[in-house]
Design a protein around this motif. Structure first.
Motif, PDB file in Angstrom:
ATOM      1  N   ALA A  96     -12.879 -21.859  42.787  1.00  0.00           N
ATOM      2  CA  ALA A  96     -12.699 -20.627  43.375  1.00  0.00           C
ATOM      3  C   ALA A  96     -11.673 -19.617  43.117  1.00  0.00           C
ATOM      4  CB  ALA A  96     -12.792 -20.570  44.915  1.00  0.00           C
ATOM      5  N   ASP A  97     -10.808 -20.191  41.987  1.00  0.00           N
ATOM      6  CA  ASP A  97      -9.347 -19.547  41.475  1.00  0.00           C
ATOM      7  C   ASP A  97      -8.883 -18.843  43.059  1.00  0.00           C
ATOM      8  OD1 ASP A  97      -9.500 -20.107  38.917  1.00  0.00           O
ATOM      9  OD2 ASP A  97     -10.994 -18.137  38.739  1.00  0.00           O
ATOM     10  N   LEU A  98      -8.582 -19.878  43.858  1.00  0.00           N
ATOM     11  CA  LEU A  98      -7.994 -19.228  45.180  1.00  0.00           C
ATOM     12  C   LEU A  98      -6.879 -20.253  45.626  1.00  0.00           C
ATOM     13  CD1 LEU A  98     -10.811 -18.133  47.249  1.00  0.00           C
ATOM     14  CD2 LEU A  98      -9.178 -16.863  46.215  1.00  0.00           C
ATOM     15  N   ILE A  99      -5.838 -20.033  46.126  1.00  0.00           N
ATOM     16  CA  ILE A  99      -4.898 -20.905  46.999  1.00  0.00           C
ATOM     17  C   ILE A  99      -5.223 -20.496  48.305  1.00  0.00           C
ATOM     18  CG2 ILE A  99      -2.768 -21.560  47.520  1.00  0.00           C
ATOM     19  CD1 ILE A  99      -1.974 -20.777  44.775  1.00  0.00           C
ATOM     20  N   ARG A 100      -6.008 -21.424  49.152  1.00  0.00           N
ATOM     21  CA  ARG A 100      -6.286 -21.272  50.632  1.00  0.00           C
ATOM     22  C   ARG A 100      -5.180 -21.675  51.297  1.00  0.00           C
ATOM     23  NH1 ARG A 100     -12.137 -20.346  50.521  1.00  0.00           N
ATOM     24  NH2 ARG A 100     -13.021 -21.110  48.608  1.00  0.00           N
ATOM     25  N   VAL A 101      -5.090 -20.658  52.465  1.00  0.00           N
ATOM     26  CA  VAL A 101      -3.715 -21.206  53.487  1.00  0.00           C
ATOM     27  C   VAL A 101      -4.629 -21.347  54.824  1.00  0.00           C
ATOM     28  CG1 VAL A 101      -1.783 -20.320  54.707  1.00  0.00           C
ATOM     29  CG2 VAL A 101      -2.411 -19.726  52.159  1.00  0.00           C
ATOM     30  N   PHE A 102      -4.039 -22.463  55.340  1.00  0.00           N
ATOM     31  CA  PHE A 102      -4.362 -22.785  56.847  1.00  0.00           C
ATOM     32  C   PHE A 102      -3.438 -22.915  57.874  1.00  0.00           C
ATOM     33  CE2 PHE A 102      -8.072 -23.940  54.361  1.00  0.00           C
ATOM     34  CZ  PHE A 102      -9.206 -23.681  55.195  1.00  0.00           C
ATOM     35  N   ARG A 103      -3.611 -22.419  59.027  1.00  0.00           N
ATOM     36  CA  ARG A 103      -2.512 -22.496  60.092  1.00  0.00           C
ATOM     37  C   ARG A 103      -2.694 -23.840  60.891  1.00  0.00           C
ATOM     38  NH1 ARG A 103      -2.692 -18.239  62.039  1.00  0.00           N
ATOM     39  NH2 ARG A 103      -4.062 -18.653  63.807  1.00  0.00           N
ATOM     40  N   ILE A 104      -1.723 -24.778  61.275  1.00  0.00           N
ATOM     41  CA  ILE A 104      -2.029 -25.805  61.867  1.00  0.00           C
ATOM     42  C   ILE A 104      -1.552 -25.662  63.406  1.00  0.00           C
ATOM     43  CG2 ILE A 104      -0.981 -28.003  62.155  1.00  0.00           C
ATOM     44  CD1 ILE A 104      -0.350 -28.277  59.291  1.00  0.00           C
ATOM     45  N   ASP A 105      -2.466 -26.321  64.366  1.00  0.00           N
ATOM     46  CA  ASP A 105      -2.485 -26.302  65.788  1.00  0.00           C
ATOM     47  C   ASP A 105      -1.845 -27.637  65.797  1.00  0.00           C
ATOM     48  OD1 ASP A 105      -2.544 -27.202  68.219  1.00  0.00           O
ATOM     49  OD2 ASP A 105      -3.659 -25.245  68.775  1.00  0.00           O
ATOM     50  N   ALA A 106      -0.415 -28.044  65.943  1.00  0.00           N
ATOM     51  CA  ALA A 106       0.224 -29.303  66.066  1.00  0.00           C
ATOM     52  C   ALA A 106      -0.370 -30.254  66.925  1.00  0.00           C
ATOM     53  CB  ALA A 106       1.704 -29.273  65.967  1.00  0.00           C
ATOM     54  N   ASN A 107      -0.637 -29.578  68.201  1.00  0.00           N
ATOM     55  CA  ASN A 107      -1.165 -30.456  69.405  1.00  0.00           C
ATOM     56  C   ASN A 107      -2.814 -30.965  69.219  1.00  0.00           C
ATOM     57  OD1 ASN A 107       1.288 -30.115  70.914  1.00  0.00           O
ATOM     58  ND2 ASN A 107       0.564 -28.092  71.538  1.00  0.00           N
ATOM     59  N   SER A 108      -3.543 -30.199  68.845  1.00  0.00           N
ATOM     60  CA  SER A 108      -4.973 -30.510  68.432  1.00  0.00           C
ATOM     61  C   SER A 108      -5.296 -30.795  67.047  1.00  0.00           C
ATOM     62  CB  SER A 108      -5.705 -29.556  68.877  1.00  0.00           C
ATOM     63  OG  SER A 108      -5.741 -28.287  67.968  1.00  0.00           O
ATOM     64  N   GLY A 109      -4.454 -30.514  66.307  1.00  0.00           N
ATOM     65  CA  GLY A 109      -4.750 -30.915  64.742  1.00  0.00           C
ATOM     66  C   GLY A 109      -5.750 -29.871  64.235  1.00  0.00           C
ATOM     67  N   ARG A 110      -6.084 -29.025  64.887  1.00  0.00           N
ATOM     68  CA  ARG A 110      -7.004 -28.021  64.493  1.00  0.00           C
ATOM     69  C   ARG A 110      -6.543 -26.999  63.308  1.00  0.00           C
ATOM     70  NH1 ARG A 110     -12.146 -27.141  64.923  1.00  0.00           N
ATOM     71  NH2 ARG A 110     -13.023 -25.139  64.041  1.00  0.00           N
ATOM     72  N   LEU A 111      -7.214 -26.522  62.194  1.00  0.00           N
ATOM     73  CA  LEU A 111      -6.760 -25.829  61.419  1.00  0.00           C
ATOM     74  C   LEU A 111      -7.472 -24.650  61.364  1.00  0.00           C
ATOM     75  CD1 LEU A 111      -6.818 -28.294  58.279  1.00  0.00           C
ATOM     76  CD2 LEU A 111      -4.910 -27.915  59.746  1.00  0.00           C
ATOM     77  N   THR A 112      -6.506 -23.484  61.227  1.00  0.00           N
ATOM     78  CA  THR A 112      -7.180 -22.046  61.236  1.00  0.00           C
ATOM     79  C   THR A 112      -6.836 -21.408  60.059  1.00  0.00           C
ATOM     80  OG1 THR A 112      -6.857 -21.962  63.512  1.00  0.00           O
ATOM     81  CG2 THR A 112      -7.257 -19.927  62.799  1.00  0.00           C
ATOM     82  N   SER A 113      -7.903 -20.818  59.207  1.00  0.00           N
ATOM     83  CA  SER A 113      -7.964 -20.162  58.146  1.00  0.00           C
ATOM     84  C   SER A 113      -6.941 -18.756  58.252  1.00  0.00           C
ATOM     85  CB  SER A 113      -9.245 -19.760  57.510  1.00  0.00           C
ATOM     86  OG  SER A 113      -9.183 -19.025  56.433  1.00  0.00           O
ATOM     87  N   CYS A 114      -5.965 -18.474  57.518  1.00  0.00           N
ATOM     88  CA  CYS A 114      -5.552 -17.553  56.882  1.00  0.00           C
ATOM     89  C   CYS A 114      -5.878 -16.883  55.782  1.00  0.00           C
ATOM     90  CB  CYS A 114      -3.674 -17.677  56.613  1.00  0.00           C
ATOM     91  SG  CYS A 114      -3.066 -18.345  57.972  1.00  0.00           S
ATOM     92  N   ALA A 115      -5.324 -15.648  55.341  1.00  0.00           N
ATOM     93  CA  ALA A 115      -5.816 -15.137  53.962  1.00  0.00           C
ATOM     94  C   ALA A 115      -5.759 -16.044  52.778  1.00  0.00           C
ATOM     95  CB  ALA A 115      -4.917 -13.778  53.890  1.00  0.00           C
ATOM     96  N   SER A 116      -6.702 -16.023  52.015  1.00  0.00           N
ATOM     97  CA  SER A 116      -6.652 -16.544  50.750  1.00  0.00           C
ATOM     98  C   SER A 116      -5.991 -15.804  49.525  1.00  0.00           C
ATOM     99  CB  SER A 116      -7.867 -17.368  50.331  1.00  0.00           C
ATOM    100  OG  SER A 116      -8.448 -17.931  51.174  1.00  0.00           O
ATOM    101  N   HIS A 117      -5.454 -16.564  48.448  1.00  0.00           N
ATOM    102  CA  HIS A 117      -4.706 -15.905  47.385  1.00  0.00           C
ATOM    103  C   HIS A 117      -5.121 -15.920  46.031  1.00  0.00           C
ATOM    104  CE1 HIS A 117      -1.789 -14.598  50.795  1.00  0.00           C
ATOM    105  NE2 HIS A 117      -1.941 -15.892  50.824  1.00  0.00           N
ATOM    106  N   ALA A 118      -5.790 -15.019  45.508  1.00  0.00           N
ATOM    107  CA  ALA A 118      -6.352 -15.041  44.078  1.00  0.00           C
ATOM    108  C   ALA A 118      -5.321 -15.578  43.011  1.00  0.00           C
ATOM    109  CB  ALA A 118      -7.317 -13.906  43.961  1.00  0.00           C
ATOM    110  N   THR A 119      -5.825 -16.404  42.335  1.00  0.00           N
ATOM    111  CA  THR A 119      -5.227 -16.730  40.785  1.00  0.00           C
ATOM    112  C   THR A 119      -5.638 -15.831  39.950  1.00  0.00           C
ATOM    113  OG1 THR A 119      -6.482 -18.731  40.240  1.00  0.00           O
ATOM    114  CG2 THR A 119      -4.720 -19.078  41.825  1.00  0.00           C
ATOM    115  N   GLY A 120      -5.205 -16.190  38.640  1.00  0.00           N
ATOM    116  CA  GLY A 120      -5.830 -15.646  37.367  1.00  0.00           C
ATOM    117  C   GLY A 120      -7.417 -16.135  37.309  1.00  0.00           C
TER     118      GLY A 120
END
Length: 386
Positions: free
Chosen positions: A183-207
């Motif tokens: 997808a030519d992206l660097i995806r970012v996820f925030r971690i909930d340290a207690n539950s382990g759940r990942l929440t999507s942040c904004a993705s960043h496009a490469t070339g």
């Protein structure tokens, strides 16, 4: 010819230093290697071999604080097995736990919880997913799956669907970055340290057509933070400014440089593979360029400006391997272990800590059966046990 010998119990010559490494092979084997160095020379041999990480071990992660190794199965059959090994002082492995999974995991990492060791995240290349599990591994179940989709194909033939290639934990332990080759992206996820759940942040496009594979964080003495991404399809590395804002990571791409010297470029079959930093130097491996002769691919070396984090070409070094898929530095940065996938060897190469340049071949060993160029076989990963 392999010399099979355990380092434990062998008397080392005066001034000799011994250390173990572990390498994984796409045929299913996990190998302990024994390295002995004296001055500028050394010997390396296969000390032991085990199995337990399914049919196609594709990635291994070593945790020195617990002396545990985690292995992730890249099996393409729809069934795989992740494994946890205890690592003895002599480097031998004993299987501690395993988990049946759907396979095709190209990377994995531990995260979350009080010590950052409560959950596992994995990246699945063709299913276009990342998956999380709660530890202990034995008896665990899928906790969360994130499925990625692609609105339209990318410019490269391999960009037909999203292909997440890594789950990379940031230095704070609060975020996971996922380079997506398809997808030519660097995806970012925030971690909930207690539950382990990942929440999507904004993705960043490469070339377009970059095909990001792996990333590495770097921080200057003055606090400047950068992310460097390895672009497999573009045969390049990119530098990104890092900002922690609104409970997420924001990335701004500043520049991109080829994995080849100015005026040169890779061939039709070349693919960048791995990226590492050590101090103010950046390294990236090139597969199938044969820069240093038949079956002798290159490692690209860059300087990192200690203030701004800008990268600049330094030189290409011999990897002493064919298809160098993996490489890692020892703790003091004086040696690099380079794993050739197709050549299925581990080459130990000297490193000058002042200039960052790689030098002579210190030791070399064949590990398992050689692979075939362009195929998913041969050696897959190597780590130092320090």
């Amino acid at each position: 010819m392999l010399r099979l010998a355990l380092l434990a119990g062998i008397g080392l010559a005066k001034g000799a230093l011994g250390v173990n490494l572990i390498a994984s092979h796409f045929s299913g084997g996990i190998y302990t290697l024994s390295l002995t160095t004296t001055g500028n020379s050394g010997t390396i041999s296969v000390a032991s071999q085990t199995n337990g990480c399914g049919t196609t071990p594709g990635w291994i992660e070593w945790y020195s604080d617990t002396r545990k190794l985690y292995c992730f199965d890249e099996s393409w059959t729809g069934r795989g097995q992740h494994a946890e090994f205890n690592v003895q002082n002599d480097g031998r492995l004993s299987l501690a736990a395993s988990l049946q999974v759907s396979g095709n995991s190209v990377h994995g990492v531990l995260y979350g919880g009080p010590q950052g060791r409560s959950y596992i995240a994995t990246a699945e290349y063709s299913p276009s997913t990342i998956t999380t599990y709660k530890l202990p591994l034995q008896g665990s179940r899928v906790q969360q799956t994130e499925k990625f989709t692609l609105a339209r194909r990318g410019p490269h033939q391999r960009q037909d669907v999203p292909h997440p290639h890594e789950v990379h934990l940031d230095p704070t332990g609060k975020f996971i970055l996922v380079p997506d080759l398809g997808a030519d992206l660097i995806r970012v996820f925030r971690i909930d340290a207690n539950s382990g759940r990942l929440t999507s942040c904004a993705s960043h496009a490469t070339g377009a057509g970059d095909g990001p594979r792996h990333v590495k964080f770097w921080k200057s003495e003055g606090g400047k933070e950068k992310v460097f991404s390895l672009n497999e399809l573009g045969n390049s590395v990119s530098a990104w400014d890092v900002n922690y804002t609104n409970d997420c990571i924001s990335l701004t791409r500043t520049h991109t440089i080829s994995t080849y010297a100015p005026g040169k470029r890779g061939g039709a079959n070349t693919k960048a593979a791995e990226i590492r930093t050590f101090g103010n130097f950046l390294y990236a491996s090139n597969r199938a360029d044969q820069t240093f002769g038949n079956s002798q691919d290159s490692i690209a070396i860059y300087t990192i400006d200690p203030t701004t984090g800008a990268i600049a070409w330094l030189e290409a070094a011999n990897s002493y391997s064919y298809y160098p898929r993996t490489f890692a530095f020892n703790k003091d940065g004086t040696l690099v272990a380079i794993g050739g996938q197709t050549s299925s060897n581990v080459a130990i190469v000297a490193r000058d800590t002042a200039t960052g340049k790689l030098g002579k071949l210190v030791a070399n060993v064949q590990v398992g059966q050689r692979g075939r160029a362009g195929e998913e076989d041969g050696l897959s990963a190597v780590v130092w046990v320090e």
